[in-house]
Scaffold this motif. Structure first.
Motif, PDB file in Angstrom:
ATOM      1  N   UNK A 206       0.536  -1.492  -0.459  1.00 21.25           N
ATOM      2  CA  UNK A 206      -0.087   0.495  -0.338  1.00 21.25           C
ATOM      3  C   UNK A 206       0.884   1.373  -0.048  1.00 21.25           C
ATOM      4  N   UNK A 207       2.169   1.249   0.671  1.00 22.68           N
ATOM      5  CA  UNK A 207       3.295   2.104   0.546  1.00 22.68           C
ATOM      6  C   UNK A 207       3.145   2.977  -1.361  1.00 22.68           C
ATOM      7  N   UNK A 208       3.638   4.564  -1.497  1.00 22.76           N
ATOM      8  CA  UNK A 208       3.671   4.621  -2.512  1.00 22.76           C
ATOM      9  C   UNK A 208       5.289   4.470  -3.286  1.00 22.76           C
ATOM     10  N   UNK A 209       5.803   3.457  -3.088  1.00 22.16           N
ATOM     11  CA  UNK A 209       6.762   3.156  -3.721  1.00 22.16           C
ATOM     12  C   UNK A 209       7.166   2.544  -5.144  1.00 22.16           C
ATOM     13  N   UNK A 210       8.090   2.276  -5.903  1.00 25.00           N
ATOM     14  CA  UNK A 210       7.952   1.873  -7.312  1.00 25.00           C
ATOM     15  C   UNK A 210       7.882   0.251  -7.028  1.00 25.00           C
ATOM     16  N   UNK A 211       6.523  -0.378  -7.913  1.00 23.23           N
ATOM     17  CA  UNK A 211       6.879  -1.901  -8.277  1.00 23.23           C
ATOM     18  C   UNK A 211       7.875  -2.462  -8.172  1.00 23.23           C
ATOM     19  N   UNK A 212       9.028  -2.324  -8.397  1.00 25.06           N
ATOM     20  CA  UNK A 212      10.452  -2.503  -8.235  1.00 25.06           C
ATOM     21  C   UNK A 212      10.570  -3.333  -6.799  1.00 25.06           C
ATOM     22  N   UNK A 213      10.667  -1.743  -6.265  1.00 29.13           N
ATOM     23  CA  UNK A 213      11.576  -1.578  -4.773  1.00 29.13           C
ATOM     24  C   UNK A 213      10.195  -3.104  -4.208  1.00 29.13           C
ATOM     25  N   UNK A 214       8.136  -2.746  -4.364  1.00 30.47           N
ATOM     26  CA  UNK A 214       8.077  -3.149  -3.483  1.00 30.47           C
ATOM     27  C   UNK A 214       8.153  -4.905  -3.720  1.00 30.47           C
TER      28      UNK A 214
ATOM     29  N   UNK B  64       9.977   0.980   2.455  1.00 33.94           N
ATOM     30  CA  UNK B  64       9.054   2.040   2.516  1.00 33.94           C
ATOM     31  C   UNK B  64       7.745   2.769   2.949  1.00 33.94           C
ATOM     32  N   UNK B  65       7.293   3.963   3.001  1.00 32.29           N
ATOM     33  CA  UNK B  65       6.638   3.952   4.027  1.00 32.29           C
ATOM     34  C   UNK B  65       4.975   3.816   3.573  1.00 32.29           C
ATOM     35  N   UNK B  66       4.079   4.009   4.602  1.00 36.07           N
ATOM     36  CA  UNK B  66       3.074   4.127   4.263  1.00 36.07           C
ATOM     37  C   UNK B  66       2.287   4.974   2.698  1.00 36.07           C
ATOM     38  N   UNK B  67       1.567   5.168   1.851  1.00 34.40           N
ATOM     39  CA  UNK B  67       0.708   5.962   1.873  1.00 34.40           C
ATOM     40  C   UNK B  67      -0.240   7.179   2.299  1.00 34.40           C
ATOM     41  N   UNK B  68       0.001   7.165   3.583  1.00 35.17           N
ATOM     42  CA  UNK B  68      -0.635   7.817   4.304  1.00 35.17           C
ATOM     43  C   UNK B  68      -0.192   8.996   4.301  1.00 35.17           C
ATOM     44  N   UNK B  69      -1.624  10.067   4.382  1.00 35.40           N
ATOM     45  CA  UNK B  69      -1.197  12.105   4.218  1.00 35.40           C
ATOM     46  C   UNK B  69       0.462  11.763   5.679  1.00 35.40           C
ATOM     47  N   UNK B  70       1.161  12.453   5.696  1.00 35.01           N
ATOM     48  CA  UNK B  70       1.040  13.295   7.399  1.00 35.01           C
ATOM     49  C   UNK B  70       0.629  13.660   7.523  1.00 35.01           C
ATOM     50  N   UNK B  71       0.460  13.884   9.148  1.00 30.88           N
ATOM     51  CA  UNK B  71      -0.078  14.607  10.063  1.00 30.88           C
ATOM     52  C   UNK B  71       0.229  15.800  10.443  1.00 30.88           C
TER      53      UNK B  71
END
Length: 60
Positions: free
Chosen positions: A22-30, A53-60
């Motif tokens: 669910x992270x925003x990392x590239x497919x290769x990194x995942x 990689x950090x999750x796709x959550x927006x920073x608080x």
């Protein structure tokens, strides 16, 4: 006792894999992170916690 530790590692690895996917990392990194966790469950999880990689959550 080994069953409990194995179950905890399994749950943490599943959580890490879901977070990776669910992270925003590239497919290769995942793919590389998931393979690392599948091949080295405990060490891979620890490395992912530190540098993954950090999750796709927006920073608080």
């Amino acid at each position: 006792m080994e069953f409990i530790l194995g179950f905890i590692v399994l749950v943490l690895d599943i959580w890490a894999i879901v977070s990776i996917l669910s992270s925003g990392a590239s497919t290769g990194s995942k793919v590389l992170w998931v393979l690392l966790i599948l091949i080295l469950p405990v060490l891979g999880f620890i490395i992912w916690l530190i540098a993954g990689p950090k999750s796709a959550r927006s920073p608080a």
